[in-house]
Design an enzyme around this catalytic site. Structure first.
Site, short mmCIF file in Angstrom:
data_model
loop_
_atom_site.label_atom_id
_atom_site.label_comp_id
_atom_site.label_asym_id
_atom_site.label_seq_id
_atom_site.Cartn_x
_atom_site.Cartn_y
_atom_site.Cartn_z
N ARG A 53 0.85 -1.19 0.00
CA ARG A 53 0.00 0.00 0.00
C ARG A 53 0.89 1.25 0.00
O ARG A 53 0.60 2.24 -0.65
CB ARG A 53 -0.94 0.02 1.21
N TYR A 105 -17.05 18.15 -13.88
CA TYR A 105 -17.44 16.74 -14.03
C TYR A 105 -18.47 16.38 -12.94
O TYR A 105 -18.28 16.72 -11.77
CB TYR A 105 -16.18 15.88 -13.91
N ASP A 177 -8.12 20.03 -13.20
CA ASP A 177 -8.41 18.70 -13.73
C ASP A 177 -8.08 18.75 -15.22
O ASP A 177 -8.77 19.39 -16.01
CB ASP A 177 -9.90 18.37 -13.49
N LYS A 202 -9.05 7.90 -18.85
CA LYS A 202 -9.38 8.50 -20.14
C LYS A 202 -8.15 8.48 -21.06
O LYS A 202 -7.67 7.42 -21.38
CB LYS A 202 -9.95 9.91 -19.91
#
Ligand SMILES: *Cc1c(COP(=O)(O)O)cnc(C)c1O
Length: 387
Positions: A53, A105, A177, A202
């Site tokens: 992690r 978004y 973003d 994306k």
């Protein structure tokens, strides 16, 4: 590339930054280190990896790669774009105020409005196309400005240099973003932003086969805090997904050039089509912020929207397309077509949708890298079903 200080251009960085051959075998492709833990030699004696992690070599290689592409010092990879945005918001404290692009978004709006508000963060949504609106919204408690440019689906832009000129002297973090343009066409840190976030789902991954997110930045104190949060909250990107995104970024430059080339041709075709009322694409001279787009971005990309006039017309087009796939998401090699009012923006109240230009007749395209003649032929036959 052994010497990381060597000056290198974008495609070279995309292929080499963080991609030193594996030290144990010489493997040219960074291995997928599918392990949860690492053998240690003694108390406090290890190779820099203790628990997966906290650190993973595959994820680390991707983080170095993405930081280089955004021209940032540090990068962090998360399990999704939303996990990345959520991690950035944990830099704030209860009572802090954030100014946000009003057409952000939908998932970002949902996180801010339905989750983070409960913890005492306050949000003001303003039309950031006009930088003065940002300045007017600043309060004593403001700590961050969160901007998306261009926005989904009507492709409006925010002048990042102008907004940075407002945030910098006030010590506010400017978060951008950059999912829609990718660092190939727009590098917000170079324009004055403090933090860049991505949905790697994306363009960065680019093949519609992985969900992920990233945060890139220069500030060392914020980077320490983000490393802490990444480990403490644990929304890390898996080794397999890290590897997929790295494979994606190696071809980012060639893919983006083709998305852009196809995007321009499809936009021009649509702008001249008798069944299309309006096209939203920053590369068209008719786009109200075309000049800013040329200044701020080095290309226009593959995202665009078109107005068909009514829900019925939009429905006909969406049902008639054969090559374009009806579906959410964007940025993959295949062309996706969607209906924002009922899909991505269904949770936005109707009156607000109207104000933002998200009408029932609006159709969004993520133009892929197929042969553009085939895309245009498919859209033409679908649009002619309206007549
Ligand atoms: C998809 C998307 C997100 C969210 O990313 P996920 O990987 O789906 O969590 C955030 N911002 C923009 C602009 C996006 O397109």
């Amino acid at each position: 590339m052994k010497d990381k200080t060597l000056p290198a251009k974008f495609s070279t960085l995309a292929i080499h930054a963080g991609q030193d051959p594996d030290p144990t075998t010489g493997a040219v492709s960074i291995p997928i280190y599918q392990t949860s833990t690492y053998a240690q030699e003694g108390i406090g004696k290890h190779k820099g990896f203790e628990y997966a992690r906290t650190q993973n070599p595959t994820r680390l290689a991707l983080e170095k790669n993405l930081a280089a592409l955004e021209n940032g010092k540090t990068g962090f990879a998360f399990a999704s774009g939303m996990a990345a945005i959520n991690a950035v918001m944990t830099l704030l404290q209860t009572g802090d105020h954030v100014i946000v692009s009003d057409n952000t978004y939908g998932g970002t709006f949902r996180l801010f409005d339905k989750v983070l508000k409960k913890f005492g963060l306050e949000f003001s949504y303003v039309d950031t196309r006009e930088p003065q609106n940002v300045e007017d919204a600043v309060r004593p408690e403001t700590r961050m400005v969160f901007v998306e440019t261009p926005t989904n689906p009507v492709m409006s832009l925010t002048d990042l240099r102008a907004v940075a000129a407002i945030t910098k002297p006030r010590g506010l973090r400017l978060v951008v973003d950059n999912t829609f343009m990718s660092p190939y066409f727009q590098r917000p840190l170079e324009l004055g932003a403090d933090i860049v976030v991505h949905s790697t789902t994306k363009y960065l991954n680019g093949h519609s086969d992985s969900v992920g997110g990233a945060v890139l930045l220069n500030d060392e104190a914020d980077a320490r805090q983000l490393a802490f949060i990444q480990n403490a909250a644990g929304a890390i990107l898996s080794p397999m997904d890290s590897w997929l995104v790295m494979r994606g970024t190696k071809t980012l430059a060639v893919r983006m050039r083709q998305h852009d080339d196809n995007g321009r041709q499809v936009a021009q075709f649509l702008a001249e089509h008798p069944q299309v009322k309006k096209v939203y694409y920053p590369g068209l001279k008719s786009h109200p912020q075309h000049e800013l787009a040329r200044r701020q971005m080095s290309g226009f990309g593959g995202m665009l929207a078109l107005e068909t006039g009514s829900l019925e017309n939009a429905g006909r087009v969406l049902e008639a397309v054969k090559l374009c796939t009806l579906g959410e998401s964007l940025g993959g090699v295949e062309t996706l077509i969607s209906h924002p009012a009922t899909m991505t923006h269904a949770s936005v109240p109707a009156s607000e949708r109207t104000r933002l230009g998200i009408t029932d007749g609006l159709v969004r395209l993520s133009v892929g890298i197929e042969d553009v003649e085939d895309l245009i032929a498919d859209l033409d036959q679908a649009l002619n079903k309206i007549a």
